[in-house]
Design a protein around this motif. Structure first.
Motif, PDB file in Angstrom:
ATOM      1  N   ASP A 116       8.295   4.501  10.716  1.00  0.00           N
ATOM      2  CA  ASP A 116       8.205   3.877  12.046  1.00  0.00           C
ATOM      3  C   ASP A 116       6.990   3.052  12.093  1.00  0.00           C
ATOM      4  O   ASP A 116       6.883   2.047  12.973  1.00  0.00           O
ATOM      5  N   THR A 117       5.788   3.707  11.452  1.00  0.00           N
ATOM      6  CA  THR A 117       4.522   2.939  11.593  1.00  0.00           C
ATOM      7  C   THR A 117       4.142   1.865  10.593  1.00  0.00           C
ATOM      8  O   THR A 117       3.322   1.261  10.367  1.00  0.00           O
ATOM      9  N   GLY A 118       5.515   1.377   9.910  1.00  0.00           N
ATOM     10  CA  GLY A 118       5.495   0.357   8.868  1.00  0.00           C
ATOM     11  C   GLY A 118       5.135   0.438   7.572  1.00  0.00           C
ATOM     12  O   GLY A 118       5.147  -0.358   6.656  1.00  0.00           O
ATOM     13  N   GLN A 119       5.275   1.609   7.305  1.00  0.00           N
ATOM     14  CA  GLN A 119       5.099   2.075   5.780  1.00  0.00           C
ATOM     15  C   GLN A 119       6.288   1.613   5.087  1.00  0.00           C
ATOM     16  O   GLN A 119       7.318   1.977   5.426  1.00  0.00           O
ATOM     17  N   LEU A 153       7.832  11.893   7.135  1.00  0.00           N
ATOM     18  CA  LEU A 153       8.501  10.639   6.411  1.00  0.00           C
ATOM     19  C   LEU A 153       8.862   9.540   7.588  1.00  0.00           C
ATOM     20  O   LEU A 153       8.651   8.422   7.543  1.00  0.00           O
ATOM     21  N   ARG A 154       9.722  10.077   8.477  1.00  0.00           N
ATOM     22  CA  ARG A 154      10.084   9.068   9.477  1.00  0.00           C
ATOM     23  C   ARG A 154       9.022   8.713  10.295  1.00  0.00           C
ATOM     24  O   ARG A 154       8.986   7.245  10.668  1.00  0.00           O
ATOM     25  N   GLY A 155       7.817   9.336  10.584  1.00  0.00           N
ATOM     26  CA  GLY A 155       6.929   8.652  11.150  1.00  0.00           C
ATOM     27  C   GLY A 155       6.293   7.598  10.494  1.00  0.00           C
ATOM     28  O   GLY A 155       5.821   6.591  11.070  1.00  0.00           O
ATOM     29  N   ALA A 156       6.050   7.834   9.030  1.00  0.00           N
ATOM     30  CA  ALA A 156       5.503   6.814   8.356  1.00  0.00           C
ATOM     31  C   ALA A 156       6.227   5.469   8.457  1.00  0.00           C
ATOM     32  O   ALA A 156       5.606   4.227   8.399  1.00  0.00           O
ATOM     33  N   MET A 172       0.881  -1.308  -0.074  1.00  0.00           N
ATOM     34  CA  MET A 172       0.127   0.064  -0.105  1.00  0.00           C
ATOM     35  C   MET A 172       0.848   1.429  -0.166  1.00  0.00           C
ATOM     36  O   MET A 172       2.043   1.355   0.607  1.00  0.00           O
ATOM     37  N   THR A 173       0.583   2.253  -0.788  1.00  0.00           N
ATOM     38  CA  THR A 173       1.341   3.398  -0.816  1.00  0.00           C
ATOM     39  C   THR A 173       0.836   4.338  -0.006  1.00  0.00           C
ATOM     40  O   THR A 173      -0.296   4.713   0.198  1.00  0.00           O
ATOM     41  N   PHE A 174       1.781   5.058   0.906  1.00  0.00           N
ATOM     42  CA  PHE A 174       1.430   6.291   1.614  1.00  0.00           C
ATOM     43  C   PHE A 174       1.911   7.539   0.960  1.00  0.00           C
ATOM     44  O   PHE A 174       3.103   7.589   0.401  1.00  0.00           O
ATOM     45  N   VAL A 180      16.872  12.535   4.028  1.00  0.00           N
ATOM     46  CA  VAL A 180      18.432  12.343   4.338  1.00  0.00           C
ATOM     47  C   VAL A 180      18.322  11.278   5.554  1.00  0.00           C
ATOM     48  O   VAL A 180      17.325  11.072   6.335  1.00  0.00           O
ATOM     49  N   ALA A 181      19.498  10.495   5.487  1.00  0.00           N
ATOM     50  CA  ALA A 181      19.511   9.412   6.648  1.00  0.00           C
ATOM     51  C   ALA A 181      18.143   8.375   6.913  1.00  0.00           C
ATOM     52  O   ALA A 181      17.731   7.951   7.950  1.00  0.00           O
ATOM     53  N   LEU A 182      17.964   7.592   5.878  1.00  0.00           N
ATOM     54  CA  LEU A 182      16.750   6.709   5.514  1.00  0.00           C
ATOM     55  C   LEU A 182      17.634   5.487   6.075  1.00  0.00           C
ATOM     56  O   LEU A 182      18.380   4.944   5.428  1.00  0.00           O
ATOM     57  N   LEU A 183      17.087   4.633   7.053  1.00  0.00           N
ATOM     58  CA  LEU A 183      18.002   3.558   7.617  1.00  0.00           C
ATOM     59  C   LEU A 183      17.186   2.181   7.367  1.00  0.00           C
ATOM     60  O   LEU A 183      17.366   1.146   7.749  1.00  0.00           O
ATOM     61  N   GLN A 184      16.106   2.406   6.893  1.00  0.00           N
ATOM     62  CA  GLN A 184      15.248   1.288   6.630  1.00  0.00           C
ATOM     63  C   GLN A 184      15.064   0.885   5.058  1.00  0.00           C
ATOM     64  O   GLN A 184      15.038   1.690   4.358  1.00  0.00           O
ATOM     65  N   PRO A 185      14.644  -0.357   5.134  1.00  0.00           N
ATOM     66  CA  PRO A 185      14.538  -0.916   3.564  1.00  0.00           C
ATOM     67  C   PRO A 185      13.330  -0.301   2.821  1.00  0.00           C
ATOM     68  O   PRO A 185      12.381  -1.438   2.426  1.00  0.00           O
ATOM     69  N   VAL A 186      13.044   0.840   2.870  1.00  0.00           N
ATOM     70  CA  VAL A 186      11.729   1.536   2.307  1.00  0.00           C
ATOM     71  C   VAL A 186      11.973   1.834   0.737  1.00  0.00           C
ATOM     72  O   VAL A 186      13.013   2.133   0.259  1.00  0.00           O
ATOM     73  N   ARG A 187      10.836   2.057   0.017  1.00  0.00           N
ATOM     74  CA  ARG A 187      10.886   2.631  -1.001  1.00  0.00           C
ATOM     75  C   ARG A 187      10.356   4.301  -0.914  1.00  0.00           C
ATOM     76  O   ARG A 187       9.047   4.173  -0.451  1.00  0.00           O
ATOM     77  N   VAL A 188      11.061   5.266  -1.465  1.00  0.00           N
ATOM     78  CA  VAL A 188      10.695   6.593  -1.307  1.00  0.00           C
ATOM     79  C   VAL A 188      10.613   7.300  -2.591  1.00  0.00           C
ATOM     80  O   VAL A 188      11.578   7.348  -3.169  1.00  0.00           O
ATOM     81  N   VAL A 189       9.596   7.664  -3.169  1.00  0.00           N
ATOM     82  CA  VAL A 189       9.550   8.043  -4.409  1.00  0.00           C
ATOM     83  C   VAL A 189       9.188   9.695  -4.224  1.00  0.00           C
ATOM     84  O   VAL A 189       8.061  10.323  -3.938  1.00  0.00           O
ATOM     85  N   PHE A 190       9.907  10.385  -4.937  1.00  0.00           N
ATOM     86  CA  PHE A 190       9.856  11.955  -4.864  1.00  0.00           C
ATOM     87  C   PHE A 190       9.220  12.438  -6.266  1.00  0.00           C
ATOM     88  O   PHE A 190       9.778  12.043  -7.228  1.00  0.00           O
TER      89      PHE A 190
END
Lengths: 230, 314
Positions: free
Chosen positions: A24-27, A19-22, A1-3, A43-53
């Motif tokens: 942290d809640t599992g997005q 972004l960090r909050g999302a 699901m996309t946030f 900056v400093a994304l430390l989890q294996p997430v996909r972020v699209v700008f």
């Protein structure tokens, strides 16, 4: 699901907190809309997430991150992905000066052109540029590889220690102590795989540049070489 | 730091709402330059000199300047005048044929005021503070014209006041204005050389030398484009600067690309700004922006350039 995060009317700090909050809640798939060239996003994304700008970003986007996958559907400003440890950053447009500077691992893809000083002081990882790059790309790089499908500016790979630079187009000039060598069979295979993975059109042929290793050790007889390099 | 912006409307028409666009651009760059903000707008050509001069900050001197103006305005050389905040803006007949004549005459009659802009189209408004404060004082968003340049300043070496703010008009050359981000490191050498040649400097700001240099090169017969190109060899240090004339808008970027600059061009406009954020905030998302290569310049002409080039008619 996309946030989805909408940047309009928000300061950068609020966007990054959201972004960090999302995360942290599992997005795990986050779309950031209307970034409009703001600096220091993701900056400093430390989890294996996909972020699209969903548009152009400003300076230092996706810097100091470890393991995320970042896409920029636009251009990026200076210092994109600077000091990244691992992960991927894919920029559809152009990148400003100092793209992928000091990265230790991961892959940075610029589909358009990269400005000056791309991949300086790289300590690992891969920088793939679909277009051309400005002057002094790969300055003092220590490990990893830079692949430029178009042309490269002046002083390419100046004073590099290790690693390799591949260029498909013309090179304005090589920097101090960098030399052309032949590509190995492994080089051909890994370049093919890299370009295929990110669907970047391949040039007719690549040339490979590595360190001439003359600057590795000080030799009194080569004082002039040292003077020129310093 | 410092932020610079430039905008040229390619659709034609002398009254495009460029003030609104440029205010939005300046606001996006206000964090790069909190000390002062300024805008140079090129409006429709006047058949006389339009002069904007800063009144003295000292109350008594300002009062005496106002009294002198009331006395000389409406007859002789001065067609009319209006007070506008910290400025007086007046129209001077071409019975004074050159900018040097105008400046000489003004310094005789009104020694208290400082000319900030002079030309047939150029109008420069600047003050200490943010772009919002500039808007509150002068409603710059209402300005219309063909093109313009703007600046937000972070002072590094010279003082923070109206005189040292940008844009700078290049004294002696009508309608030539510049804005600069960076540091001209051979400023003192250039300044000495030009002072020996008789050029006067009005501030201690290194950016002022750009206008003096361009004026000198243009007077020597170089075209605008060639003068800009030669500045790449003659200026040391870091610079992204914009220069504008009655019918041209140009950027010049130093050979090392020390200072950022983004350019966007569509069928409708050319927009230049230190950071892309200024282009997106003011003009939206339906265009690509590019970072010009180090050591390059770009020049655009207004759609009225032919008509304007003939101005003033002999």
């Amino acid at each position: 699901m996309t946030f989805t995060i909408d940047c309009r009317d928000k300061p950068t700090r609020a966007i990054n907190q959201e972004l960090r909050g999302a995360i942290d809640t599992g997005q795990r798939d986050i779309h950031v809309q209307q970034p409009d060239g703001r600096h220091n996003l993701g900056v400093a994304l430390l989890q294996p997430v996909r972020v699209v700008f969903d548009g152009s970003v400003g300076y230092y986007c996706a810097g100091m991150m470890d393991g995320a996958h970042v896409e920029v559907h636009g251009s990026a400003g200076w210092g994109t992905a600077e000091s990244m440890l691992n992960g991927t950053v894919v920029i559809d447009g152009n990148a400003g000066s100092g793209a992928a500077a000091s990265i230790r691992g991961g892959t940075v893809v610029v589909r358009g052109d990269a400005a000056a000083r791309a991949g300086v002081s790289m300590k690992g990882g891969t920088l793939l540029i679909g277009g051309s790059c400005g002057y002094m790309a790969g300055f003092m790089m220590q490990k990893g590889r830079i692949v430029v499908c178009g042309d490269a500016g002046e002083a390419l790979a100046d004073s590099m220690y290790e690693g390799a630079v591949f260029v498909g187009g013309k090179v304005d000039s090589l920097g101090n102590d960098s030399v052309y060598v032949d590509l190995t069979a492994e080089d051909h295979a890994s370049l093919k795989e890299l370009l295929g993975t990110y669907r970047v059109p391949a040039p007719k042929a690549f040339r490979k540049i590595v360190s001439g290793r003359k600057l590795w050790n000080f030799d009194r007889k080569e004082l002039e070489t040292w003077k020129a390099a310093l | 730091m410092c932020g610079i912006v430039g905008f040229l409307d390619k659709r034609g028409g002398l009254h495009q709402p460029i003030g609104r666009t440029m205010l939005a651009m300046l606001q996006a760059l206000s964090c790069r330059g909190p000390d002062s903000a300024g805008l140079a707008v090129y409006g429709p050509p006047h058949s006389c000199w339009i002069v904007r001069a800063a009144l003295p900050t000292d109350f008594l001197l300002a009062t005496s300047a106002r009294q002198s103006l009331e006395r000389i305005s409406g007859h002789g050389h001065v067609r009319r005048h209006e007070f506008d905040g910290a400025y007086v803006r007046f129209e001077i007949n071409e019975t004074l044929p050159t900018p040097a004549d105008v400046e000489r005459w003004v310094s005789e009659k009104l020694p208290q005021v400082e000319i900030v802009s002079l030309g047939h189209q150029l109008d420069i408004i600047k003050q200490v503070g943010s772009p919002e404060q500039l808007e509150a004082s002068y409603c710059i968003s209402q300005s219309t014209g063909t093109h313009g340049i703007g600046h937000t300043r972070l002072s590094t070496e010279s003082r923070v006041d109206l005189s040292h703010s940008q844009p700078f008009w290049a004294h002696g050359m009508p309608d030539l204005a510049t804005v600069h981000n960076g540091h001209i490191t051979n400023y003192h050498k250039l300044r000495r050389r030009y002072e020996q040649k008789g050029h006067r400097f009005y501030t201690e700001n290194d950016s002022e030398v750009i206008g003096v240099y361009l004026r000198d090169r243009l007077t020597a017969g170089l075209s605008f484009e060639v003068a800009l190109r030669s500045s790449l060899d003659d200026f040391d240090g870091s610079f992204s600067y914009l220069a504008a004339t009655a019918d041209r808008l140009a950027y010049v970027k130093d050979r090392y690309g020390f200072k950022p600059l983004m350019v966007a061009e569509t069928d409708d406009f050319v927009a230049i700004a230190t950071e892309e954020i200024a282009l997106r905030r003011s003009l939206g998302r339906d265009f690509m922006a590019r970072e010009p290569a180090p050591g390059t310049l770009g020049v655009w002409a207004t759609s009225l350039s032919k008509a304007v080039a003939e101005w003033p008619r002999n």
